[in-house]
Design a protein around this motif. Structure first.
Motif, short mmCIF file in Angstrom:
data_model
loop_
_atom_site.label_atom_id
_atom_site.label_comp_id
_atom_site.label_asym_id
_atom_site.label_seq_id
_atom_site.Cartn_x
_atom_site.Cartn_y
_atom_site.Cartn_z
N ALA A 351 -4.07 25.41 -42.70
CA ALA A 351 -2.85 24.22 -43.16
C ALA A 351 -2.46 24.52 -45.13
CB ALA A 351 -3.00 23.54 -43.15
N PRO A 352 -1.33 24.54 -45.57
CA PRO A 352 -0.77 25.20 -47.30
C PRO A 352 -0.84 23.61 -47.30
CG PRO A 352 0.69 24.97 -45.68
CD PRO A 352 -0.13 25.21 -44.69
N ALA A 353 -1.41 23.48 -48.00
CA ALA A 353 -1.89 22.22 -49.11
C ALA A 353 -0.33 21.28 -49.54
CB ALA A 353 -2.55 22.09 -50.19
N GLY A 354 0.34 21.83 -50.26
CA GLY A 354 1.79 21.76 -50.59
C GLY A 354 2.79 22.76 -50.50
N PRO A 355 3.80 23.33 -50.20
CA PRO A 355 5.44 23.69 -50.63
C PRO A 355 4.73 25.18 -51.62
CG PRO A 355 6.57 22.19 -52.14
CD PRO A 355 4.82 21.24 -51.00
N ALA A 356 6.13 25.92 -51.83
CA ALA A 356 5.77 27.58 -52.30
C ALA A 356 5.71 26.89 -53.95
CB ALA A 356 6.62 28.36 -52.07
N GLY A 357 7.21 26.20 -54.06
CA GLY A 357 7.14 26.29 -55.27
C GLY A 357 8.99 27.21 -56.23
N ASP A 358 8.04 26.75 -56.70
CA ASP A 358 9.31 27.26 -58.34
C ASP A 358 8.98 29.36 -58.74
OD1 ASP A 358 7.06 27.25 -59.70
OD2 ASP A 358 8.58 26.16 -61.26
N ALA A 359 8.76 30.07 -59.40
CA ALA A 359 9.05 31.03 -59.06
C ALA A 359 7.59 31.77 -59.87
CB ALA A 359 9.69 31.60 -60.95
N ALA A 360 6.10 30.50 -60.16
CA ALA A 360 5.37 30.77 -60.62
C ALA A 360 4.33 31.27 -59.27
CB ALA A 360 4.75 29.77 -61.96
N PHE A 361 5.03 30.53 -58.51
CA PHE A 361 4.43 30.32 -56.96
C PHE A 361 3.32 32.16 -56.94
CE2 PHE A 361 4.49 31.37 -52.20
CZ PHE A 361 3.27 31.27 -52.17
N LEU A 362 4.14 32.75 -57.48
CA LEU A 362 3.82 34.57 -57.23
C LEU A 362 3.22 34.80 -58.26
CD1 LEU A 362 6.96 35.91 -55.37
CD2 LEU A 362 5.17 35.42 -54.05
N ASP A 363 2.78 34.28 -59.06
CA ASP A 363 1.74 34.68 -60.09
C ASP A 363 0.98 34.03 -59.14
OD1 ASP A 363 0.54 35.19 -61.86
OD2 ASP A 363 1.56 33.89 -64.15
N GLY A 364 -0.10 35.64 -58.71
CA GLY A 364 -1.01 35.19 -58.64
C GLY A 364 -2.58 34.68 -58.63
N ARG A 365 -2.57 35.11 -60.51
CA ARG A 365 -3.46 34.98 -61.23
C ARG A 365 -3.58 33.22 -61.43
NH1 ARG A 365 -4.04 34.40 -66.78
NH2 ARG A 365 -5.70 35.14 -67.56
N ALA A 366 -2.06 32.61 -62.06
CA ALA A 366 -2.34 31.78 -62.27
C ALA A 366 -2.45 30.42 -61.06
CB ALA A 366 -0.57 31.46 -62.71
N GLN A 367 -1.91 31.24 -59.67
CA GLN A 367 -1.74 29.83 -57.85
C GLN A 367 -3.94 30.31 -57.99
OE1 GLN A 367 0.04 28.97 -55.76
NE2 GLN A 367 0.83 29.25 -57.55
N LEU A 368 -4.67 31.79 -58.48
CA LEU A 368 -5.87 31.52 -58.20
C LEU A 368 -6.69 30.12 -59.24
CD1 LEU A 368 -6.82 34.62 -57.42
CD2 LEU A 368 -6.15 33.20 -56.20
N LEU A 369 -5.84 30.57 -60.35
CA LEU A 369 -6.99 29.63 -61.97
C LEU A 369 -6.89 28.36 -61.12
CD1 LEU A 369 -5.69 32.09 -64.70
CD2 LEU A 369 -7.92 31.16 -64.08
N MET A 370 -5.56 27.58 -61.00
CA MET A 370 -5.11 26.63 -60.85
C MET A 370 -5.58 26.18 -58.60
SD MET A 370 -3.14 24.24 -57.65
CE MET A 370 -2.45 26.43 -57.10
#
Length: 407
Positions: A351-370
C-alpha cells in the motif's frame, strides 16, 4: 460474443459477397477477412474469452511445461498478430492482457489489489514463455496477416500495462536475476528449465540469466556460425516502460520493493547496516543499498534512453501520464517486520503512503533519499548515524544508474 460475431460475418457476406468476405478457421478462433486487407478481426471463441475470469484454466491452457525446449506453443498462438483486433467484446490487447495476468498471477484483474497467491511452476512457466515470445524480433507481416501468426509477434499497443502487472508480480526476478553459478549443471542440460523454487518462499521463480544468453546460429546463406547475446527480459522491460502506464506499474513496484528492503534493515552497535530479521548479512555487504537502488535507477536510465531515441517524444507529457497512473509514494515501516519472507506478488502490491505528488516524484534518487530519511526518523537514528547512510545511498544510486543492466 460468439452469436454477435456470427451475425457480423453474415452481414459482411451479404454486403460484400462471398468471394471477398470469408472466414478462415484457425486453432484460436476465426479471423474474419473483409474487402479491405486492413479490415480484419478475431472472432474470439467463448472458451478463450472465459480464460480472463478463470485463472486456473488460463494457466492450464497456456502452460508450456517446465522445460524450455518442449513448448506447447499456446502462448505464441494466443499472442499472434491476427488476435490483436477482436470482432466483438473487449479490445484485443485488453483481452489478451487479462488472460496473461490471470494465467501468470493466478488471479483475475479484479483480484490484483488483494493478497497475492504463490506462483506455481506452471504460472511461472507461462510468464517465462510470454517474455520470450514477446521479446522476439517480429517476423515480417504483410497484409493480409497469416491467421495464427507464427511463433513470433510484436507487442500490440495497449498490452504494455498488463505486461507491467505480470512483471511486477515477479519482482524478485527483475531484481534478482539468476546468477549462472547458482544453477550448476542444470544449465548444462540440452533443455534448461524455465523456473526455479524461491529459496525463501518456495514459490516458483522465473529463470533468466543475469547477462542474457549466448545464442549460436548458422547463417543459412554462408554457413557461417553466428553468435550474439539475447536478453528477452531486458527487451520486454524496455517495451513495457515505453508506455506511461506500463512505466508507472514498474516504477511503483520498484519503489515498493525499496521500501521493503528498508523495512528489513537495522543499524547495529557499530553503526553498520544489517538485516533486522535474518541471521545472515545483506546480500551485498560492500554496498548494502544496491538492492534498494538497482530497479529505480535502472528505470531512470531506461526512460532517458527512450527519450533520447525518440520513442518518448514528449517527456513532460509522458511524466505527467506516469504520475497520473502511479499508485503513489512508498515509505518503510517504523519497526522491522516479524516475517521477512513475502510472496513476490505481494511485494509490488504494498500500500502506498501517499499520492504521487509533483514532478519530483519521478526523480528516483530524490524518492529513495526521502524514503531513507523517513526510515531513519522512524527508527530514531541520530543525525550523525543517518547522514552517512544518506551519502552511501546516493553513491549506490550513482553506481546503479551507471551500470543498469539494459544500458
Amino acid at each position: 460474443m460468439a452469436a454477435r460475431g456470427a451475425a457480423g460475418r453474415r452481414r459482411v457476406e451479404k454486403w460484400l459477397g462471398p468471394v471477398v468476405a470469408m472466414a478462415l478457421l484457425v486453432p484460436m478462433g476465426l479471423v474474419v477477412w473483409r474487402a479491405d486487407a486492413d479490415r480484419w478481426c478475431w472472432d474470439v471463441p467463448p472458451e478463450v474469452a472465459a480464460l480472463a475470469d478463470d485463472p486456473a484454466a488460463a494457466t492450464a491452457y497456456l502452460d508450456p511445461g517446465p522445460v524450455s525446449g518442449e513448448s506447447t506453443g499456446a502462448v505464441a498462438a494466443l499472442l499472434a498478430p491476427g488476435h490483436w483486433v477482436t470482432c466483438d467484446g473487449p479490445a484485443g490487447p485488453d483481452l489478451l492482457g487479462a488472460i496473461l495476468v490471470a494465467a501468470t498471477t493466478g488471479q483475475t484483474l479484479a483480484e490484483q489489489d488483494g493478497p497475492a497467491v504463490p506462483h506455481t511452476p506452471a504460472m511461472a512457466s507461462v510468464a517465462h514463455e510470454t517474455v520470450v515470445v514477446l521479446a522476439a524480433e517480429p517476423e515480417a507481416q504483410r497484409p493480409p496477416f497469416v491467421p495464427g501468426g507464427g511463433a513470433r509477434s510484436a507487442i500490440p499497443p495497449g498490452l504494455e500495462p498488463y505486461l507491467g502487472l505480470m512483471l511486477a508480480a515477479y519482482l524478485t526476478d527483475l531484481s534478482h536475476r539468476t546468477q549462472l553459478a547458482e544453477l550448476g549443471d542444470v544449465l548444462l542440460e540440452e533443455h534448461p528449465v524455465r523456473t526455479l523454487p524461491d529459496p525463501e518462499t518456495g514459490e516458483a521463480r522465473v529463470l533468466f540469466a543475469t547477462a542474457g544468453e549466448l545464442v549460436t546460429e548458422t547463417d543459412p546463406d554462408s554457413g557461417e556460425a553466428l553468435e550474439y547475446w539475447t536478453d528477452p527480459l531486458r527487451d520486454l522491460t524496455t517495451a513495457v516502460a515505453s508506455h506511461p502506464e506500463g512505466y508507472a506499474v514498474l516504477y511503483d513496484a520498484h519503489l515498493a520493493y525499496a521500501a521493503r528492503c528498508l523495512d528489513l534493515l537495522t543499524v547495529d552497535e557499530d553503526g553498520k547496516l544489517t538485516s533486522g530479521t535474518r541471521a545472515a548479512a545483506l546480500p551485498n555487504p560492500t554496498d548494502p543499498f544496491a538492492e534498494i537502488t538497482g530497479g529505480v535507477a535502472g528505470l531512470s536510465v531506461l526512460r532517458d534512453a527512450l527519450a533520447e531515441e525518440g520513442v518518448i517524444s514528449d517527456g513532460a507529457a509522458f511524466d505527467a501520464a506516469v504520475r497520473e497512473h502511479s499508485r503513489g509514494v512508498h515509505l518503510a515501516t517504523a519497526e522491522p517486520p516479524g516475517e521477512p519472507s513475502v510472496l513476490a506478488g505481494d511485494l509490488a502490491r504494498r500500500a502506498p503512503a501517499g499520492p504521487a505528488g509533483d514532478a519530483a516524484f519521478l526523480d528516483g534518487r530524490a524518492q529513495l533519499l526521502m524514503m531513507l530519511e523517513d526510515w531513519a526518523g522512524g527508527r530514531g537514528l541520530p543525525e550523525q548515524e543517518w547522514v552517512p547512510l544518506r551519502a552511501a545511498l546516493a553513491s549506490s544510486y550513482h553506481w546503479s544508474h551507471r551500470f543498469a543492466f539494459w544500458s
